[in-house]
Design a protein around this motif. Structure first.
Motif, mmCIF file in Angstrom:
data_model
loop_
_atom_site.group_PDB
_atom_site.id
_atom_site.type_symbol
_atom_site.label_atom_id
_atom_site.label_comp_id
_atom_site.label_asym_id
_atom_site.label_seq_id
_atom_site.Cartn_x
_atom_site.Cartn_y
_atom_site.Cartn_z
ATOM 1 N N GLY A 49 0.713 -1.259 -0.009
ATOM 2 C CA GLY A 49 0.062 0.019 -0.055
ATOM 3 C C GLY A 49 0.732 1.329 0.054
ATOM 4 O O GLY A 49 0.352 2.293 0.109
ATOM 5 N N TYR A 50 2.038 1.187 0.145
ATOM 6 C CA TYR A 50 3.058 2.295 -0.195
ATOM 7 C C TYR A 50 2.994 3.279 -1.611
ATOM 8 O O TYR A 50 3.418 2.423 -2.553
ATOM 9 C CB TYR A 50 4.533 1.948 0.398
ATOM 10 C CG TYR A 50 4.594 1.463 1.595
ATOM 11 C CD1 TYR A 50 3.843 2.107 2.704
ATOM 12 C CD2 TYR A 50 5.549 0.439 1.834
ATOM 13 C CE1 TYR A 50 3.919 1.437 3.957
ATOM 14 C CE2 TYR A 50 5.663 -0.078 3.326
ATOM 15 C CZ TYR A 50 4.779 0.384 4.172
ATOM 16 O OH TYR A 50 5.088 -0.098 5.493
ATOM 17 N N THR A 51 2.622 4.323 -1.468
ATOM 18 C CA THR A 51 2.772 4.994 -2.674
ATOM 19 C C THR A 51 4.290 5.614 -2.753
ATOM 20 O O THR A 51 5.093 5.486 -1.871
ATOM 21 C CB THR A 51 2.097 6.216 -2.772
ATOM 22 O OG1 THR A 51 2.165 7.207 -1.657
ATOM 23 C CG2 THR A 51 0.394 5.781 -2.639
ATOM 24 N N ALA A 52 4.730 6.067 -4.113
ATOM 25 C CA ALA A 52 6.036 6.872 -3.845
ATOM 26 C C ALA A 52 6.220 7.793 -3.235
ATOM 27 O O ALA A 52 7.453 7.864 -2.648
ATOM 28 C CB ALA A 52 6.268 7.342 -5.504
ATOM 29 N N LEU A 53 5.138 8.568 -2.966
ATOM 30 C CA LEU A 53 5.290 9.870 -1.850
ATOM 31 C C LEU A 53 5.380 9.240 -0.543
ATOM 32 O O LEU A 53 6.368 9.689 0.213
ATOM 33 C CB LEU A 53 4.062 10.508 -1.908
ATOM 34 C CG LEU A 53 3.973 11.851 -1.055
ATOM 35 C CD1 LEU A 53 5.303 12.914 -1.480
ATOM 36 C CD2 LEU A 53 2.637 12.474 -1.072
ATOM 37 N N VAL A 54 4.866 8.222 -0.132
ATOM 38 C CA VAL A 54 5.233 7.600 1.356
ATOM 39 C C VAL A 54 6.504 7.134 1.224
ATOM 40 O O VAL A 54 7.277 7.460 2.321
ATOM 41 C CB VAL A 54 4.162 6.491 1.564
ATOM 42 C CG1 VAL A 54 4.416 5.770 2.854
ATOM 43 C CG2 VAL A 54 2.677 7.069 1.762
ATOM 44 N N LEU A 55 7.010 6.250 0.396
ATOM 45 C CA LEU A 55 8.238 5.743 0.320
ATOM 46 C C LEU A 55 9.223 6.966 0.387
ATOM 47 O O LEU A 55 10.390 6.754 1.100
ATOM 48 C CB LEU A 55 8.448 4.855 -1.067
ATOM 49 C CG LEU A 55 7.544 3.592 -0.899
ATOM 50 C CD1 LEU A 55 7.930 3.088 -2.355
ATOM 51 C CD2 LEU A 55 8.031 2.592 0.304
ATOM 52 N N ALA A 56 9.235 7.968 -0.317
ATOM 53 C CA ALA A 56 10.106 8.944 -0.523
ATOM 54 C C ALA A 56 10.273 9.537 0.853
ATOM 55 O O ALA A 56 11.280 9.898 1.463
ATOM 56 C CB ALA A 56 9.850 9.883 -1.511
ATOM 57 N N SER A 57 8.906 10.036 1.598
ATOM 58 C CA SER A 57 8.879 10.784 2.595
ATOM 59 C C SER A 57 9.360 9.998 3.845
ATOM 60 O O SER A 57 10.377 10.422 4.717
ATOM 61 C CB SER A 57 7.684 11.380 2.902
ATOM 62 O OG SER A 57 6.625 10.387 3.012
ATOM 63 N N TYR A 58 8.836 8.768 4.005
ATOM 64 C CA TYR A 58 9.345 7.832 5.103
ATOM 65 C C TYR A 58 10.871 7.486 5.198
ATOM 66 O O TYR A 58 11.238 7.521 6.213
ATOM 67 C CB TYR A 58 8.608 6.388 5.120
ATOM 68 C CG TYR A 58 7.021 6.316 5.257
ATOM 69 C CD1 TYR A 58 6.314 7.436 5.338
ATOM 70 C CD2 TYR A 58 6.664 5.260 5.767
ATOM 71 C CE1 TYR A 58 5.111 7.345 5.729
ATOM 72 C CE2 TYR A 58 5.398 4.921 5.921
ATOM 73 C CZ TYR A 58 4.597 6.149 6.123
ATOM 74 O OH TYR A 58 3.098 5.850 6.452
ATOM 75 N N ASN A 59 11.262 7.649 3.948
ATOM 76 C CA ASN A 59 12.936 7.441 3.810
ATOM 77 C C ASN A 59 13.879 8.465 3.827
ATOM 78 O O ASN A 59 14.839 8.636 3.840
ATOM 79 C CB ASN A 59 13.127 6.477 2.643
ATOM 80 C CG ASN A 59 12.750 5.020 2.914
ATOM 81 O OD1 ASN A 59 13.527 4.152 3.742
ATOM 82 N ND2 ASN A 59 11.717 4.610 2.397
ATOM 83 N N GLY A 60 13.031 9.907 4.185
ATOM 84 C CA GLY A 60 13.819 11.069 4.432
ATOM 85 C C GLY A 60 14.376 11.753 3.276
ATOM 86 O O GLY A 60 15.271 12.349 2.997
#
Length: 169
Positions: A49-60
């Protein structure tokens, strides 16, 4: 005339999406931009369920987060499988610069995940006071309770953080 056999095959749409999500997770801005031009959907999600925005932001990855927002990613359209928004993820990870960007781009500071939790609750749980201050300054409702009946204040009290609990009352 060129032989079609000499032309390299383009990656499948599925492969483009997988590469796009990997590039966002790794913060590779040039690859993210190229894959968007190649047809990657900005709101696509992986199996968790991770979008690109979630992945980029969660990873700093601040610049990648900004790039995705510029490409049309919606802060509240980006949630994980539990319904956590990108802002909630950075609230517990402590990425204050990304939290500021997401709030500036319209992230709902009172958005609730499936458990009724908010970014303020995440910031409280993980003692991210700079992010909590940002959320409060932008209208975070500290009286919201999750499905267990806990507010940011009660979470601070449960953690033995009386000073923060007092601040949140």
């Amino acid at each position: 005339m060129t032989d079609p056999a000499d032309t390299p095959a383009l990656p499948s749409p599925e492969r483009i999406q997988a590469l796009f999500l990997d590039a966002a997770r790794s913060g590779h801005d040039e690859a993210v931009a190229a894959l968007l031009r190649a047809g990657a959907a900005v709101e696509v999600a992986d199996a968790r369920g991770y979008t690109a925005l979630v992945l980029a932001s969660y990873n700093g990855h601040l610049s990648t987060t900004a790039l995705l927002l510029d490409a049309g990613a919606r802060p509240e359209g980006a949630t994980d499988a539990q319904g956590n928004s990108a802002l909630m993820g950075v609230a517990f990870k402590g990425h204050a610069d990304i939290a500021r960007l997401l709030v500036a781009r319209g992230a709902d500071v009172n958005y609730q995940n499936r458990a009724g939790q908010t970014a303020a609750m995440m910031a409280t749980l993980f003692r991210q006071e700079a992010i909590l201050d940002l959320l409060i300054a932008h209208g975070a409702d500290l009286s919201i309770a999750d499905t267990s009946g806990n507010s940011a204040r009660t979470l601070a009290m449960m953690q033995g953080n009386a000073a923060l609990a007092e601040r949140l009352s």
